[in-house]
Design a protein around this motif. Structure first.
Motif, short mmCIF file in Angstrom:
data_model
loop_
_atom_site.label_atom_id
_atom_site.label_comp_id
_atom_site.label_asym_id
_atom_site.label_seq_id
_atom_site.Cartn_x
_atom_site.Cartn_y
_atom_site.Cartn_z
N ALA A 295 -32.78 5.72 -32.52
CA ALA A 295 -31.76 6.51 -31.54
C ALA A 295 -32.33 6.25 -30.07
O ALA A 295 -31.26 6.46 -29.23
CB ALA A 295 -31.84 8.15 -31.83
N THR A 296 -33.40 6.18 -30.04
CA THR A 296 -33.67 6.00 -28.57
C THR A 296 -34.86 4.78 -28.29
O THR A 296 -35.20 4.19 -29.32
CB THR A 296 -34.78 7.22 -28.17
N GLN A 297 -34.86 4.47 -27.31
CA GLN A 297 -35.94 3.38 -26.90
C GLN A 297 -37.34 3.65 -27.49
O GLN A 297 -38.16 2.84 -27.76
CB GLN A 297 -35.97 3.25 -25.34
N GLU A 298 -37.97 5.00 -27.36
CA GLU A 298 -39.08 5.51 -27.95
C GLU A 298 -39.09 5.26 -29.15
O GLU A 298 -40.36 4.67 -29.78
CB GLU A 298 -39.34 7.22 -27.57
N GLU A 299 -38.21 5.66 -29.97
CA GLU A 299 -38.19 5.40 -31.33
C GLU A 299 -38.24 3.90 -31.78
O GLU A 299 -38.90 3.45 -32.72
CB GLU A 299 -36.90 5.82 -32.04
N ALA A 300 -37.56 2.77 -30.88
CA ALA A 300 -37.87 1.62 -31.30
C ALA A 300 -39.08 1.09 -31.02
O ALA A 300 -39.65 0.37 -31.56
CB ALA A 300 -36.83 0.71 -30.44
N GLU A 301 -39.81 1.76 -29.97
CA GLU A 301 -41.12 1.45 -29.43
C GLU A 301 -42.02 1.94 -30.79
O GLU A 301 -43.09 1.04 -31.08
CB GLU A 301 -41.31 1.99 -28.09
N GLU A 302 -41.86 3.11 -31.24
CA GLU A 302 -42.60 3.52 -32.30
C GLU A 302 -42.62 2.48 -33.46
O GLU A 302 -43.62 2.38 -34.11
CB GLU A 302 -42.21 4.97 -32.79
N PHE A 303 -41.37 2.13 -33.78
CA PHE A 303 -41.22 1.03 -35.06
C PHE A 303 -42.20 -0.09 -34.48
O PHE A 303 -42.75 -0.73 -35.65
CB PHE A 303 -39.77 0.60 -35.05
N ARG A 304 -42.05 -0.64 -33.46
CA ARG A 304 -42.85 -1.81 -33.08
C ARG A 304 -44.40 -1.52 -33.44
O ARG A 304 -45.12 -2.39 -33.96
CB ARG A 304 -42.65 -2.29 -31.62
N LEU A 305 -44.80 -0.41 -32.63
CA LEU A 305 -46.22 -0.17 -33.26
C LEU A 305 -46.65 -0.20 -34.42
O LEU A 305 -47.78 -0.59 -34.73
CB LEU A 305 -46.55 1.22 -32.43
N LYS A 306 -45.89 0.59 -35.03
CA LYS A 306 -46.09 0.83 -36.42
C LYS A 306 -46.14 -0.34 -37.56
O LYS A 306 -47.24 -0.89 -38.04
CB LYS A 306 -45.03 1.90 -37.14
N TYR A 307 -45.23 -1.34 -37.13
CA TYR A 307 -45.13 -2.40 -37.96
C TYR A 307 -45.81 -3.87 -37.32
O TYR A 307 -46.06 -4.74 -37.88
CB TYR A 307 -43.75 -2.76 -38.52
N LEU B 210 -38.60 -7.48 -40.15
CA LEU B 210 -39.24 -6.66 -39.21
C LEU B 210 -38.89 -6.83 -37.62
O LEU B 210 -38.36 -6.14 -36.86
CB LEU B 210 -40.69 -6.66 -39.27
N LEU B 211 -38.87 -8.33 -37.58
CA LEU B 211 -38.76 -8.60 -35.99
C LEU B 211 -37.14 -8.50 -35.79
O LEU B 211 -36.88 -7.94 -34.65
CB LEU B 211 -39.24 -10.34 -35.67
N ASP B 212 -36.48 -8.74 -36.81
CA ASP B 212 -34.87 -8.75 -36.52
C ASP B 212 -34.48 -7.16 -36.33
O ASP B 212 -33.55 -6.74 -35.31
CB ASP B 212 -34.22 -9.13 -37.79
N THR B 213 -35.14 -6.38 -37.10
CA THR B 213 -34.69 -4.82 -37.22
C THR B 213 -35.30 -4.15 -35.71
O THR B 213 -34.32 -3.63 -35.17
CB THR B 213 -35.67 -4.01 -38.14
N PHE B 214 -36.51 -4.87 -35.27
CA PHE B 214 -36.76 -4.30 -33.85
C PHE B 214 -35.88 -4.72 -32.86
O PHE B 214 -35.57 -3.99 -31.97
CB PHE B 214 -38.40 -4.81 -33.71
N GLU B 215 -35.50 -6.11 -33.04
CA GLU B 215 -34.59 -6.68 -31.63
C GLU B 215 -33.18 -5.80 -31.74
O GLU B 215 -32.64 -5.58 -30.87
CB GLU B 215 -34.30 -7.97 -32.15
#
Ligand code: DAH
Length: 339
Positions: free
Chosen positions: A18-30, A66-71
């Protein structure tokens, strides 16, 4: 290992940030160095030979997913997208438009013209390149007066009788030569003097000249007119003071001071005197009237002249006259009127 890969695939298949922060959390996690993907690649090194092919394939699929999801998450929460939506928000306040401003010298000149306009003075202008008669001789300057010296006046090379006017009093002469009394005019304009440029003086500056010629004009009229001007310009409580002075074209002559806003307490602006000098004035010398074709037996009048920069310096409390000529927008922007 295949099981782990599949679990993660399912886990992220429906992921939305929902937010940039959540996208960043995703990146960190995976996807980060210590993330789950890297851990799987580490584990992959231990996979037995016969399973390597299939596991490697799945692992690469997961990596791409994972990369696609993050993008996708990043793009969806991107500030660009956000401002797109904002642009369509009709309740959003509009973007301000940069407006220009009048130059402080114009502001003060207009205000001076306005104040005298209320007393019935109209505006006249004259040329900046003048001759000796209009700047000096008709105004009663003796032939050896220092103002006629090259040191003080800019003469125009190659022309024996062309110079840059040193004061707007020259316009008085032009007005008196061309219109009969009663005359009630003010004359703003640019003047030139051969002076070194410093914080207090400049070789170009602006003046406003005033002239009132009619029957039975007295010094009392001059005083009242200038008092009105001073109070309109500097505030109701302003006091004026006239000190005897000398100008070749007025008799008697005076210099006018206005009371300083420090109320006589003394400050650096008034150099601890409580008074600020703002103009020269006086009763037009009968010689000047007759030089300009006006009968001094029938008419009398007063004249005054003030420097616009001087008034602006006092009004805006700017310490350096050069700022009025540099056109630095950081200075000029301060005079943008409030909307
Ligand atoms: N021309 C004078 C100057 O430049 C100013 C001035 C003084 C003008 C007295 C006048 C006057 O009309 O009456 O310093």
């Amino acid at each position: 290992m295949l099981e782990k890969i599949n679990r993660i695939k399912e886990e992220v298949a429906l992921f939305k940030a929902a937010t940039q922060e959540e996208a960043e959390e995703f990146r960190l996690k995976y996807l980060s160095r210590k993330g789950r993907l890297n851990a799987l690649f580490e584990e992959f090194k231990t996979v037995a030979g016969e399973q390597k092919r299939e596991t490697g394939q799945k692992l690469n699929e997961l990596k791409i997913q994972l990369l696609d999801t993050f993008e996708r998450c990043k793009a969806e929460t991107d500030s660009g997208r956000l401002s797109d939506t904002q642009a369509r928000d009709l309740t959003r306040p509009g973007d301000g438009m940069a407006v220009g401003s009048r130059h402080p010298i114009s502001i003060v000149r207009n205000e001076i013209c306005d104040i005298f306009g209320r007393l019935g003075f109209t505006v006249a202008e004259g040329p900046e390149i003048e001759d000796d008669r209009h700047v000096f001789s008709a105004l009663n300057f003796p032939p050896d007066h220092p103002a006629r010296d090259m040191q003080d006046t800019f003469f125009i090379a190659g022309d024996a009788d062309a110079l840059l006017r040193t004061h707007t009093s020259s316009v008085q002469v032009r007005v008196m030569e061309s219109v009969p009394p009663p005359i009630r005019m003010i004359m703003p304009g640019r003047v030139f003097r051969n002076e070194a440029i410093s914080s207090r003086s400049h070789c170009i500056f602006h003046q406003v000249e005033g002239l009132y010629i009619a029957e039975k004009v007295s010094f009392a009229d001059l005083k009242q007119t200038l008092m009105f001007f001073a109070r309109e310009m500097f505030g109701e409580k302003t006091q004026i003071r006239l000190r005897p002075s000398f100008f070749p074209f007025t008799e008697p002559s005076a210099e006018m001071d206005v009371s300083c806003t420090c109320n006589g307490k003394g400050c650096s602006l008034c150099k601890h005197t409580g008074w600020l000098e703002i103009m020269g004035c006086g009763m037009v010398d009968p010689n000047v009237l007759s030089n300009c074709g006006i009968d001094p037996e029938k008419y009398s009048g007063f004249a005054f002249g003030m420097g616009i920069e001087r008034i602006a310096l006092l009004k805006f409390e700017t310490g350096d006259i050069r700022m009025y000529f540099e056109n630095d927008v950081r200075f000029l922007r301060q005079f943008v009127p409030a909307l």
